[in-house]
Design an enzyme around this catalytic site. Structure first.
Site, PDB file in Angstrom:
ATOM      1  N   HIS A  99      -5.904 -10.251  -5.241  1.00  0.00           N
ATOM      2  CA  HIS A  99      -4.638  -9.582  -4.928  1.00  0.00           C
ATOM      3  C   HIS A  99      -4.008 -10.155  -3.650  1.00  0.00           C
ATOM      4  O   HIS A  99      -4.542  -9.950  -2.567  1.00  0.00           O
ATOM      5  CB  HIS A  99      -4.860  -8.081  -4.790  1.00  0.00           C
ATOM      6  N   ASP A 114      -8.960 -27.287 -19.186  1.00  0.00           N
ATOM      7  CA  ASP A 114      -7.831 -27.931 -18.516  1.00  0.00           C
ATOM      8  C   ASP A 114      -8.165 -29.364 -18.113  1.00  0.00           C
ATOM      9  O   ASP A 114      -7.435 -29.995 -17.346  1.00  0.00           O
ATOM     10  CB  ASP A 114      -7.403 -27.104 -17.301  1.00  0.00           C
ATOM     11  N   ASP A 173     -13.719 -23.518 -18.267  1.00  0.00           N
ATOM     12  CA  ASP A 173     -13.364 -24.355 -17.108  1.00  0.00           C
ATOM     13  C   ASP A 173     -12.868 -25.728 -17.548  1.00  0.00           C
ATOM     14  O   ASP A 173     -11.879 -26.262 -17.028  1.00  0.00           O
ATOM     15  CB  ASP A 173     -14.596 -24.491 -16.188  1.00  0.00           C
ATOM     16  N   LEU A 213     -10.809 -30.553 -16.414  1.00  0.00           N
ATOM     17  CA  LEU A 213     -11.596 -30.788 -15.200  1.00  0.00           C
ATOM     18  C   LEU A 213     -12.470 -29.565 -14.909  1.00  0.00           C
ATOM     19  O   LEU A 213     -11.961 -28.448 -14.794  1.00  0.00           O
ATOM     20  CB  LEU A 213     -10.655 -31.048 -14.012  1.00  0.00           C
ATOM     21  N   GLY A 223       0.840  -1.192   0.000  1.00  0.00           N
ATOM     22  CA  GLY A 223       0.000   0.000   0.000  1.00  0.00           C
ATOM     23  C   GLY A 223       0.874   1.241   0.000  1.00  0.00           C
ATOM     24  O   GLY A 223       1.883   1.301  -0.688  1.00  0.00           O
ATOM     25  N   ASP A 270      -6.206 -11.021 -10.134  1.00  0.00           N
ATOM     26  CA  ASP A 270      -5.735  -9.819  -9.438  1.00  0.00           C
ATOM     27  C   ASP A 270      -6.307  -8.583 -10.133  1.00  0.00           C
ATOM     28  O   ASP A 270      -6.105  -8.412 -11.339  1.00  0.00           O
ATOM     29  CB  ASP A 270      -4.198  -9.789  -9.465  1.00  0.00           C
ATOM     30  N   ASP A 304     -13.804 -27.706 -12.425  1.00  0.00           N
ATOM     31  CA  ASP A 304     -13.595 -27.586 -10.984  1.00  0.00           C
ATOM     32  C   ASP A 304     -13.667 -26.146 -10.495  1.00  0.00           C
ATOM     33  O   ASP A 304     -13.310 -25.852  -9.354  1.00  0.00           O
ATOM     34  CB  ASP A 304     -12.229 -28.183 -10.614  1.00  0.00           C
ATOM     35  N   ARG A 359     -10.796   0.889  -3.812  1.00  0.00           N
ATOM     36  CA  ARG A 359      -9.390   1.186  -3.548  1.00  0.00           C
ATOM     37  C   ARG A 359      -8.737   1.909  -4.727  1.00  0.00           C
ATOM     38  O   ARG A 359      -7.778   2.635  -4.543  1.00  0.00           O
ATOM     39  CB  ARG A 359      -8.627  -0.099  -3.226  1.00  0.00           C
ATOM     40  N   SER A 380       2.582  -7.258  -3.465  1.00  0.00           N
ATOM     41  CA  SER A 380       2.090  -5.952  -3.876  1.00  0.00           C
ATOM     42  C   SER A 380       3.241  -4.932  -3.816  1.00  0.00           C
ATOM     43  O   SER A 380       4.281  -5.147  -4.430  1.00  0.00           O
ATOM     44  CB  SER A 380       0.920  -5.547  -2.981  1.00  0.00           C
TER      45      SER A 380
END
Ligand code: CA
Length: 556
Positions: free
Chosen positions: A487, A297, A294, A299, A129, A449, A301, A381, A215
């Protein structure tokens, strides 16, 4: 030898040449025999640290902490977490006390914790931050369990700093020296002072030195690898703010402005940013990502391991806005947001963002839109944290009127260039000093993120590979993406992972990580394990066995 007279060059030479390591293993982290002091010695040594002068500073407190009487305090609420801390001496000090150009007092505050039964390791706990707070120096680890699985519990000494100013507000940026301290100088001073105090307390230098941060802390780790390569053997940088001053802050401005433009208006006529995309709307987006990608890959999940090429037009309602789809204006705004900021000539000013189901997680909203209702001040933020930093610290000269809301994508980016030169860490991929000394760099980044794009992180590792060739590069720098993670932690992800153990094994045992087992901490993935795979590989289910068990996945 008094702390102020320990020659730094000698200390570094001792560390560089030190091979005295215990290779016995009792846990995930390679163990080292306790090499600290006995209790009466340590207690006396702690007392003598109090009040003594140190180079360009002073120790203001040296306090003995009996075993089991404290635990790590996790901000912001300072909840006590993790196992009871071992017996240690906690030292707090101030370096470089001065009056700033703004007439306000400044110093670099630090905290150093010195366990009696020392395992010979030193951990620099990165901040984040706007910094400005001395957090408890327990050697925070990575991911969702960072404070719980801290380094001090395992016997490491750890340091933290406020990075040269007091308080988390951005006004310190009005003082030119405070910017420099925040960028790099306060961190160098803290690291060197900690090493001096370690030598004074234990009578020797650490066997190994590590940096762990996320960060802004990830940026600090990269900064050390580039500017002070002699100070750390291993650096773990999670979601580093590598070009926040002239990149991610521009993306935050772009996102806020695109979302404000579609925000419904309150009775007072003001846009309600938090309602630009409702939680239901974000769920629609996440579900579309899952429907599209989804299974890619192998699967279904809830994790999207491979880049997902979603055409957002599939989200659009056939007619008026209705549940289960988005209005055209929302789709257009989302397309612009996810593509990343551009100037009026179409030139990219940052990276785009991967389509990830983590877009529906609370952290994505908290950064981009916030939760403020009508009549409440905006709490995204991107507006509170990033806008403050943008105007006060990132712009040269500072311009407190500059914010993410009024940022101009043609006129304003050059105003950020000067500070980026001292604050940014995206440009150096040679890392000559760090590479030559055998330093190891370990990166993690969540693919959901909302403030630093994982595509930016991939770009950095790709440029390292291009600079050195993938094989030599892999000998000192590796990246692990965390699907679904927002994040630093959070999101529909396996976001508990022990970066400190991984870097320690790499540095001390030569075990370069190929897969790192992570665990889910919430939602459907709570308790499930998955390998995080060395980029660009991803976790693929073998097709048989329990899919909640990391052992049934391969990296490829
Ligand atoms: Ca999947």
């Amino acid at each position: 030898m008094s702390p102020s007279t320990v020659p730094v060059v000698v200390v570094i030479a001792i560390v560089a040449g030190c091979a005295a390591r215990d290779t016995s293993m009792t846990s995930a982290t390679p163990g080292a025999l306790p090499r600290g002091l006995n209790v009466p010695e340590a207690n006396a040594a702690c007392a003598t640290l109090g009040g003594r002068a140190i180079d360009s500073g002073r120790i203001v407190e040296a306090r003995w902490v009996a075993a089991g009487t404290e635990r790590a305090r996790q901000p912001p609420a300072n909840l006590e977490v993790g196992e009871p801390l071992p017996e240690h001496c906690v030292v707090r000090g101030r370096l470089d006390e001065r009056i700033g150009a703004d007439g306000k007092p400044y110093h670099t505050g630090f905290e150093l914790r010195l366990p009696t039964a020392w395992n010979g390791r030193f951990v620099y706990q990165g901040g984040g931050g706007n910094d400005g707070i001395v957090l408890n120096a327990v050697g925070r680890n990575t991911g969702a369990r960072g404070w719980v699985d801290n380094a001090l519990v395992g016997g490491a000494a750890a340091v933290s700093t406020d990075a040269g100013h007091q308080g988390p507000e951005p006004q310190f940026g009005l003082d030119p020296q405070a910017r420099i301290e925040h960028a790099y100088r306060a961190h160098e001073r803290t690291a060197r002072t900690a090493r001096t105090l370690l030598a004074a307390y234990y009578g020797r230098a650490p066997d190994r030195s590590y940096f762990v941060g996320c960060s802004g802390g990830g940026r600090q780790g990269m900064m050390f690898s580039q500017r002070y390569p002699e100070l750390f053997d291993g650096i773990v940088a999670v979601a580093p703010a590598m070009r926040v001053a002239q990149g991610a802050s521009i993306a935050a401005s772009w996102t806020v402005q695109k979302l404000l433009a579609i925000a419904p208006r309150g009775a007072d006529g003001k846009p309600l940013l938090a309602q630009s995309l409702t939680n239901d709307d974000l769920r629609v987006v996440a579900d579309a990502v899952l429907a599209r990608c989804d299974a890619d890959d192998g699967l279904e999940d809830g994790l999207v391991q491979r880049p997902c090429a979603l055409d957002p037009s599939v989200l659009q309602c056939p007619a008026a806005k209705a549940p289960g789809c988005l209005a055209k204006a929302q789709v257009d705004a989302l397309r612009d947001v996810m593509a990343g900021p551009r100037d009026s000539a179409g030139r990219a000013l940052y990276f785009g963002w991967p389509w990830d189901p983590g877009i529906a997680a609370p952290d994505w909203r908290n950064w981009t839109m916030g939760t403020a209702g009508e009549g409440q001040p905006p709490n995204a933020r991107h507006i509170t944290l990033i806008a403050g930093a943008l105007g006060h610290e990132f712009a040269t000269p500072p311009d407190p009127s500059l914010s993410t809301i009024n940022f101009d994508f043609d006129r304003d980016p050059p105003r950020l260039a000067a500070f980026h030169r001292i604050y940014g860490t995206a440009d150096d991929t040679r890392l000559d000093g760090f590479r030559r000394r055998g330093g190891k760099l370990l990166f993690f980044h969540g693919t959901a993120d909302p403030i630093f794009s994982s595509i930016e992180m991939e770009d950095y590792q790709r440029r390292i590979d291009a600079t050195h060739g993938p094989t030599p590069a892999g000998a000192f720098s590796r990246l692990f993406l965390v699907p679904g993670m927002t994040h630093c932690s959070g999101g529909p992800a396996t976001d508990a992972f022990d970066g400190l153990a991984a870097i320690t094994r790499w540095v001390e045992m030569g075990e370069a990580p190929e897969r790192i087992v992570a665990r889910g901490t919430s939602g459907a993935l709570e308790g499930a394990s998955r390998p995080l795979c060395r980029w660009p590989k991803v976790a693929i289910h073998t097709g048989s066995g329990e899919p909640r068990d990391a052992g049934t996945f391969v990296c490829r």
